[in-house]
Scaffold this motif. Sequence first.
Motif, PDB file in Angstrom:
ATOM      1  N   LEU A 125      -9.946  -1.027 -12.067  1.00  8.62           N
ATOM      2  CA  LEU A 125     -11.193  -1.725 -11.797  1.00  8.62           C
ATOM      3  C   LEU A 125     -10.999  -2.954 -10.909  1.00  8.62           C
ATOM      4  N   ASN A 126      -9.737  -3.290 -10.609  1.00  3.32           N
ATOM      5  CA  ASN A 126      -9.480  -4.548  -9.909  1.00  3.32           C
ATOM      6  C   ASN A 126      -9.053  -4.380  -8.453  1.00  3.32           C
ATOM      7  N   ASN A 127      -9.587  -5.236  -7.615  1.00  4.74           N
ATOM      8  CA  ASN A 127      -9.147  -5.416  -6.230  1.00  4.74           C
ATOM      9  C   ASN A 127      -9.598  -6.819  -5.810  1.00  4.74           C
ATOM     10  N   TYR A 233      -2.811  -6.655  -2.892  1.00  5.47           N
ATOM     11  CA  TYR A 233      -3.132  -5.501  -3.714  1.00  5.47           C
ATOM     12  C   TYR A 233      -1.810  -4.799  -3.968  1.00  5.47           C
ATOM     13  N   ASP A 234      -1.292  -4.994  -5.166  1.00  9.12           N
ATOM     14  CA  ASP A 234       0.012  -4.431  -5.513  1.00  9.12           C
ATOM     15  C   ASP A 234      -0.104  -3.697  -6.834  1.00  9.12           C
ATOM     16  N   ALA A 235      -0.375  -2.405  -6.745  1.00  4.11           N
ATOM     17  CA  ALA A 235      -0.413  -1.550  -7.929  1.00  4.11           C
ATOM     18  C   ALA A 235       0.770  -0.599  -7.838  1.00  4.11           C
ATOM     19  N   VAL A 307      -7.837   2.625  -2.396  1.00  3.64           N
ATOM     20  CA  VAL A 307      -7.980   2.767  -0.943  1.00  3.64           C
ATOM     21  C   VAL A 307      -8.403   1.448  -0.310  1.00  3.64           C
ATOM     22  N   GLU A 308      -9.405   0.789  -0.906  1.00  2.00           N
ATOM     23  CA  GLU A 308      -9.914  -0.462  -0.353  1.00  2.00           C
ATOM     24  C   GLU A 308      -8.872  -1.572  -0.442  1.00  2.00           C
ATOM     25  N   GLY A 309      -8.117  -1.596  -1.555  1.00  2.00           N
ATOM     26  CA  GLY A 309      -7.077  -2.610  -1.715  1.00  2.00           C
ATOM     27  C   GLY A 309      -5.983  -2.465  -0.675  1.00  2.00           C
ATOM     28  N   PHE A 310      -5.608  -1.230  -0.413  1.00  2.00           N
ATOM     29  CA  PHE A 310      -4.619  -0.982   0.645  1.00  2.00           C
ATOM     30  C   PHE A 310      -5.151  -1.473   1.996  1.00  2.00           C
TER      31      PHE A 310
END
Length: 362
Positions: A125-127, A233-235, A307-310
């Motif tokens: 849920l996070n970005n 954004y580091d998942a 996708v958006e975080g990347f």
Amino acid sequence: MPVRYYLEPTNGRKSEETMVARFRRGLLLVAALVVAAGAWAAEPLHVAVTTAAENAPFFAAVENGLFAKQGLDVKVDMMPSGVEISNALASGTVDVGLFGTYPFLVAVSRGIPLVLIGHTWNNALNNPQSEVISMVARADAGVPAGDLAKLKGKKVGVTRGAGGEPYIAGILQQVGLTVNDVTMVNTAPSSMATALANKDADVIVAWEPWPSAALTKVPGAYKVIYGGCKSCYDAGTVVTTKDVIAKKSKALEAFIVAYAEAQAWTRAHRDEAALISTRWIPGMDKETLSLALKSLPLDVRLSKNTVEGFKEHAIPLLLSQKRIPAIFDPAPAIDNTFVAAAMKADPSAFADLKELPADKRL
């Protein structure tokens, strides 16, 4: 006169069978069992992971037999960081790798046919998100907790090429500094606490369990910041290759089902998972790993935040560091097929997670 055996057929009348006939029937039965055993033989899958706390669910899945339950024979290869794992995937020596966002994106930008099929550490849920990484200082570092501007002129222990490097760049940017305002000290994850204790670094930046190890092993060490990178954004990533997908798609589907179940178990049994991880991460004790796992987000799900975080954070940050040659679209390197199948196969493994909003579903 041949020896005869009597069988009881369904019509109630006795029939007779010679020893030879019975022997032949036995051979056919054995052959059928051999064929059945072959059909149910475990599928080999070679998986590379780092000695990191976020891999606690993976270690638990191995020890609790969750991969075996799914018909997999998982071979484990421990590697120092995602850099080595992405190279192993590229060479075809492993089938699946568990590591961080930044090495994955760097490899994709260089044309390596890697594919993201799930997350390790993650909050879908996070970005932005950077909650797997922390900065820890030694007692006399002169960097008060939360006062990031005081990093100027300090020695920062970081593993070059891994997730800590973009993180520190983002943190510095937030307070008007750049990487040129600090001295980067290339430090292996397992050497972070030693670097602090020996004053080779004023602060260290790393993923768990290494910050927690510094806190428990270095007298006076304290946390400067946990996560908190507004441009990061580091998942964690579960990565395979296009070739493995073509050859072992069913095995990958089974892997994600087992992994999702292991994450659910770990979320509910963090101390027990910490104890299991002590057998996989050299030099780690349960106290340190329990601290590391206490608030680590574990969510295999991919979402539009991925996708958006990347696109919004990770790729521009890597470009600014000249670690990738140009901006690129990460979407072709993301495959939600396997997570979607796992959610359908075992909904209970996702029941404790917050539901994704409709506009964030892939």
